[in-house]
Design a protein around this motif. Structure first.
Motif, short mmCIF file in Angstrom:
data_model
loop_
_atom_site.label_atom_id
_atom_site.label_comp_id
_atom_site.label_asym_id
_atom_site.label_seq_id
_atom_site.Cartn_x
_atom_site.Cartn_y
_atom_site.Cartn_z
N ILE A 96 -45.60 6.30 54.83
CA ILE A 96 -44.34 5.82 54.25
C ILE A 96 -43.80 4.65 55.07
O ILE A 96 -43.39 3.62 54.53
N PHE A 105 -40.34 2.51 47.60
CA PHE A 105 -40.77 3.91 47.58
C PHE A 105 -40.09 4.60 46.40
O PHE A 105 -38.88 4.71 46.34
N PHE A 120 -45.42 4.41 45.31
CA PHE A 120 -44.83 3.16 45.78
C PHE A 120 -45.07 2.09 44.71
O PHE A 120 -45.98 2.23 43.88
#
Length: 199
Positions: A96, A105, A120
């Motif tokens: 992430i 995200f 994403f």
């Protein structure tokens, strides 16, 4: 239903497969023209996909694969791409953090493997790129299924499937459309046990 359609879509949906042999000559010509129109964008999308995959590798160190309908040549649009990568569960937060500066995200979503994936998104040359990060195990299964579809499905079957998919969407039959997108997996992938996911 599409006013130009002469094929019995209900019968095809019930059968679970679009057999090109059930299409009349005029209907088949329309289906072929529709599919070929999608193919006009292939070279451009292949270049964009290659560059997008290079970026994902640069950001994450992970090789991306097309896991969407463009990769199987069953796409209705010519405007977006779906890439998938695998990652170890222990590296979730690291992944992430690696993608955050470059993408939006979109959250964590249920998969058809009874696990979850991280989603994403970013844009490249006007094309929306969705990146699904699956566990390494799920990604391996997804790649194996895509390989089986690629090896088993011929061009006429792709044309017939895509045309029925188009007709279902045009008719607003959302549940049938969601289920129809999965019939290729049911046909070609022995380990298939998915149900439609509505997002």
């Amino acid at each position: 239903m599409d006013v130009h359609s002469e094929v019995d879509v209900d019968a095809i949906v019930r059968s679970g497969w679009a057999d090109p042999a059930v299409f009349g000559a005029e209907e088949w010509a329309r289906a072929c023209a529709f599919w070929q129109q999608r193919r006009h964008y292939d070279d451009w999308l292949l270049r964009v996909r290659s560059r997008a995959a290079d970026l994902v590798y640069e950001w994450t160190g992970r090789q991306a694969r097309d896991v969407g309908s463009f990769g199987t040549r069953l796409n209705l649009e010519s405007s977006d791409l779906d890439l998938g990568i695998g990652f170890p569960v222990a590296e979730r937060e690291h992944l992430i953090a690696a993608l955050k500066p470059h993408t939006e995200f979109k959250g964590e979503r249920q998969t058809r493997f009874d696990t979850s994936r991280l989603v994403f998104s970013f844009e490249l040359d006007g094309v929306e790129i969705d990146v699904s990060a699956l566990t390494d195990e799920d990604f391996a299964v997804a790649c194996r299924m895509l390989d089986q579809i690629e090896a088993g499905m011929n061009t006429d079957e792709r044309i017939a499937h895509t045309w029925v998919k188009h007709l279902l969407r045009e008719a607003g039959r959302k549940e049938d459309y969601a289920a129809w997108k999965l019939v290729v997996y049911a046909r070609y992938c022995p380990e298939f046990n998915w149900v439609p996911i509505h997002e």
